[in-house]
Every structure is written in structure tokens, then in C-alpha cells.
Design an enzyme around this catalytic site. Structure first.
Site, PDB file in Angstrom:
ATOM      1  N   ASP A 132       0.853  -1.193   0.000  1.00  0.00           N
ATOM      2  CA  ASP A 132       0.000   0.000   0.000  1.00  0.00           C
ATOM      3  C   ASP A 132       0.883   1.236   0.000  1.00  0.00           C
ATOM      4  O   ASP A 132       2.004   1.214   0.510  1.00  0.00           O
ATOM      5  CB  ASP A 132      -0.900   0.021   1.233  1.00  0.00           C
ATOM      6  CG  ASP A 132      -1.936  -1.082   1.202  1.00  0.00           C
ATOM      7  OD1 ASP A 132      -2.436  -1.398   0.113  1.00  0.00           O
ATOM      8  OD2 ASP A 132      -2.247  -1.638   2.276  1.00  0.00           O
ATOM      9  N   ASP A 166      -7.225  -1.299  -4.310  1.00  0.00           N
ATOM     10  CA  ASP A 166      -8.243  -0.961  -3.309  1.00  0.00           C
ATOM     11  C   ASP A 166      -9.190   0.114  -3.836  1.00  0.00           C
ATOM     12  O   ASP A 166     -10.408   0.044  -3.647  1.00  0.00           O
ATOM     13  CB  ASP A 166      -7.582  -0.448  -2.025  1.00  0.00           C
ATOM     14  CG  ASP A 166      -6.720  -1.497  -1.340  1.00  0.00           C
ATOM     15  OD1 ASP A 166      -6.986  -2.693  -1.511  1.00  0.00           O
ATOM     16  OD2 ASP A 166      -5.763  -1.101  -0.644  1.00  0.00           O
TER      17      ASP A 166
END
Length: 201
Positions: A132, A166
Site C-alpha cells: 500500500d 483498493d
């Protein structure tokens, strides 16, 4: 293959490639927890890795990690099958495109979970960590002290660190939710006017 088939999968493939390109760049050019400002203190690349679900949520333990990865693989197969079904039965194009986004996001994170451990030599197959990097703490401050439970504690909006996969999943799900009536609209059968028979007679 018809254009109706190729366009959603082309968009999905593009998102997957871009997602992986960003992750590989971050992993090879940044150190864990390193930050690169994009919008000052309100937006930055913040390199982190997680063992679990979207936005850093986790399912604990080695068995939990394996179960989550296997579940993701089954889920992405189901989403892919559903996408083909929607295309074949000519569902709303907006719905098809949103499902393609969800499919792309799921595949993007599966690649990390399934293969990154082996590629980067830190974990066995299906035990990789998801990379991420996008962090947007747009609003920061402290809750009023008189507020129950959270009084005086710091708040950050938006706190989770996420990746392009995401974001694709979130946009797809959100757009389906707010456009349900349009995406799942059913054609109403024509109702004959009883007076029309009298006119014809």
C-alpha cells in the site's frame, strides 16, 4: 471477440498493470514507512505492507493469511465468471464496467498475496504481503474533551493507506450501490389499453 467483451477486460488489464507498476516502483525505490509528499502534509506516498484485506485490515495468523488468499482466488474466479455472464446477457454497460473495476482490484491484490513472498524471497506461496502507498490525511485534529469515548483523542481523515487496486474495488462497489435502480432496471411489459379493443370494434 466482440468489442463488448474486450473493452471491460482491457480496462481491467490496464488497471492491473498500472497497480503492479506502482507497487513494484514503491517496493524497489522506497523503504518501509518512508514517505514522499505529493500534496504537502495532506497527501503522500507512504510505503507500507499488510497481510490482510483492503485498506490495511487484517485476518490474523498464518492460517488466516492462507485462508484469506485462497478466498480471494475463489472470489476473483466468481467475479470473472459474473463479468462474462453480465456481458453475454447484455446488462447495463455501467454495471459491467464497475464489475470490471472490482475484478481488476481483486486480481491486483491477489498477485501480491500469492506471489510477492516468492518473488521477493520473504515468504512461501500464498503468504505474500499487499503493498500500500497512497495516504491522504486530509483532516487532522483532536476530538473535544467532552465527547464520550473519543474525547481528547486525535482523529485523522482519511487514515487508511491504500493502493490502486483498493481504490478500483471501492469505486466499483460505491457506484453500483448508488446506481442500483439504473443498473438493475427491468423493462416493464406493455399493458394494453382496454379501451383500445372497444375502439377497434
Amino acid at each position: 471477440m466482440k468489442a463488448a467483451y474486450t473493452k471491460p477486460f482491457f480496462i481491467a488489464a490496464l488497471i492491473i498493470l498500472l497497480d503492479q507498476a506502482i507497487k513494484i516502483w514503491v517496493r524497489t525505490h522506497m523503504q518501509l514507512q518512508e514517505e514522499i509528499p505529493l500534496l504537502g502534509n495532506r497527501g503522500m506516498l507512504h510505503y507500507t505492507e499488510n497481510n490482510g484485506m483492503a485498506f490495511g485490515m487484517e485476518l490474523g495468523g498464518e492460517l488466516g493469511k492462507l485462508a484469506l488468499t485462497l478466498f480471494r482466488i475463489v472470489a476473483v474466479c466468481g467475479i470473472g465468471y459474473g463479468l462474462v455472464h453480465l456481458i453475454k446477457h447484455k446488462y447495463h454497460r455501467g454495471l459491467i464496467m464497475m464489475v470490471a473495476l472490482i475484478f481488476a482490484g481483486a486480481v491486483g491484490n491477489i498477485i501480491d498475496s500469492a506471489f510477492y513472498g516468492i518473488i521477493y524471497n520473504y515468504a512461501p506461496l500464498f503468504h505474500g504481503r499487499v503493498v500500500d502507498m497512497f495516504y491522504f490525511p486530509l483532516l487532522t485534529g483532536h476530538f473535544p474533551k467532552w465527547l464520550p469515548v473519543w474525547g481528547g483523542e486525535e482523529y485523522i481523515f482519511f487514515r487508511p493507506v491504500f493502493n490502486l487496486a483498493d481504490a478500483a474495488i471501492s469505486v466499483g462497489v460505491f457506484m453500483i450501490l448508488i446506481n442500483q435502480k439504473r443498473y438493475f432496471k427491468q423493462e416493464e411489459p406493455e399493458i394494453s389499453n382496454p379501451n383500445s379493443e372497444m375502439v377497434e370494434e
